[in-house]
Design an enzyme around this catalytic site. Structure first.
Site, mmCIF file in Angstrom:
data_model
loop_
_atom_site.group_PDB
_atom_site.id
_atom_site.type_symbol
_atom_site.label_atom_id
_atom_site.label_comp_id
_atom_site.label_asym_id
_atom_site.label_seq_id
_atom_site.Cartn_x
_atom_site.Cartn_y
_atom_site.Cartn_z
ATOM 1 C CE1 TYR A 116 -24.286 0.426 -20.487
ATOM 2 C CE2 TYR A 116 -25.827 -0.585 -22.037
ATOM 3 C CZ TYR A 116 -25.489 0.438 -21.171
ATOM 4 O OH TYR A 116 -26.369 1.480 -20.979
ATOM 5 N NE ARG A 163 -38.167 -0.550 -28.797
ATOM 6 C CZ ARG A 163 -39.096 -0.651 -27.857
ATOM 7 N NH1 ARG A 163 -40.297 -1.112 -28.157
ATOM 8 N NH2 ARG A 163 -38.836 -0.331 -26.609
ATOM 9 N NE ARG A 173 -28.874 7.375 -24.549
ATOM 10 C CZ ARG A 173 -29.928 8.178 -24.404
ATOM 11 N NH1 ARG A 173 -29.800 9.309 -23.735
ATOM 12 N NH2 ARG A 173 -31.097 7.873 -24.933
ATOM 13 C CG PHE A 233 -43.241 -10.030 -13.051
ATOM 14 C CD1 PHE A 233 -43.748 -8.819 -12.615
ATOM 15 C CD2 PHE A 233 -41.876 -10.185 -13.140
ATOM 16 C CE1 PHE A 233 -42.892 -7.774 -12.275
ATOM 17 C CE2 PHE A 233 -41.010 -9.147 -12.807
ATOM 18 C CZ PHE A 233 -41.520 -7.939 -12.375
#
Length: 362
Positions: A116, A163, A173, A233
């Site tokens: 997932y 978290r 969910r 980044f």
């Protein structure tokens, strides 16, 4: 947060990739959209990139304007160089199919959790890595090593899932793997009950231990980056995730609301995580923090200690973690040394003062 990158990879290429995946995420997360409507949208979303007028007006999500104004995004997509279009469209197709798959089944096993997270964010890591390579900002190997690129996204998404327990619970969910939480509670919502706090924390710690195993691959990926902007980044979200992970470990607050880091701490991380050695130093610091919090009675304690020690050896091979029980002895030794030095200094000052008095009197 989207970080801008210099040419030859225009910053808006990265923005468009993020916006396309954000649109997909809105469709997936909006619980007011029926499965009959949602699944075909996810399956075909990549094709909407080439349909100038496609938009979706049936969302109630707070970010629904992304779907309502999707023609603006798709227009910008079609204005990109084909090499960028190909990467973004391929990622969009795979993510849409993966999201649809998990709408029709639960995240049951830890393998399901990995799969997932691969669809939800691992594909983003792969897409970004391929953009870095095709733009010549990084070597081809960065985009070709799919496993490492996938890890960058999977690790971040696992931290978000851990978290966001409370937020996801309120929204109906469930993304924590049933294989893990079912060992500690009858239902996932039971973990939020005050009487189950000890079991809930043990479940939390087991999932964090699972996530910690991705850090060596994260460090390997970062070690391959040559461009400073690309490094920043990629590195900044990873170190932020590690800090959040340390804050969540053994913390019952996770079950009451999101655990956050201080803004000053966040800014400091952004300023410091500019090279591999600095990143390793940050990782080492927060691995030590986790190590000190490991409860001896926690079912995952030995596995947690093992992976934390392994990560620390990668970050600083010449340093070892000192078990928490040793800190008091070290602290007391330092105090005693300082006390002796202070006594010697005061004794010397006192003798000097006595000698000055003796000279003055004579």
């Amino acid at each position: 947060m989207i970080f801008t990158l210099p040419l030859p990879l225009p910053s808006h290429v990265v923005c468009i990739l993020y916006l396309v995946l954000l649109a997909l995420d809105i469709v997936e997360d909006d619980m007011t959209i029926s499965l009959e409507t949602k699944i075909p949208i996810l399956h075909n979303f990549h094709s909407f990139l080439n349909q100038p007028d496609w938009r979706f007006m049936g969302s109630n999500d707070k970010n629904k304007h992304v779907l309502e104004d999707f023609p603006t995004i798709s227009l910008e997509f079609r204005n990109l160089a084909k090499v960028y279009q190909d990467v973004i469209a391929d990622v969009c197709r795979k993510v849409g199919l993966g999201m649809a798959e998990f709408l029709e089944k639960k995240v049951e096993s830890e393998k399901d959790w990995d799969k997932y997270c691969h669809y939800a964010s691992g594909q983003l890591g792969i897409g970004l890595s391929q953009l870095f390579s095709v733009s010549k900002l990084e070597d081809l190997t960065v985009g070709q090593d799919i496993e490492l690129a996938n890890t960058m996204g999977v690790f971040l998404h696992k931290i978000d899932i851990i978290r966001d327990y409370h937020e996801d619970l309120l929204a109906g969910r469930e993304f924590w793997p049933q294989e893990v939480w079912s060992k500690y509670a009858n239902t996932m919502s039971d973990l939020a009950r005050p009487e189950n706090v000890n079991k809930a924390i043990q479940c939390l710690n087991e999932l964090i231990t699972n996530a910690l195993h991705h850090i060596p691959d994260v460090l390997t990926y970062l070690s391959r980056l040559k461009n400073q902007s690309v490094f920043n980044f990629c590195a900044i979200p990873q170190v932020r995730a590690i800090v959040i992970l340390a804050a969540c470990y053994n913390n019952p607050q996770v079950f009451q609301g999101p655990v956050k880091i201080r803004k000053g701490q966040d800014v400091s991380l952004m300023m410091d995580a500019t090279n591999l050695q600095a990143v390793k130093a940050i990782v080492y610091q927060y691995m030590e923090e986790i190590y000190r919090k490991i409860p001896s009675t926690d079912p995952s304690s030995s596995r947690t200690q093992q992976i934390v020690t392994s990560v620390c050896s990668l970050c600083s091979p010449r340093r070892t973690i000192v078990p928490q029980t040793h800190y008091y002895a070290i602290y007391m030794s330092c105090v005693m040394v300082l006390a002796v030095l202070a006594w010697q200094y005061l004794n010397m000052v006192s003798k000097g003062a006595d000698e000055d008095i003796y000279i003055a009197e004579n």
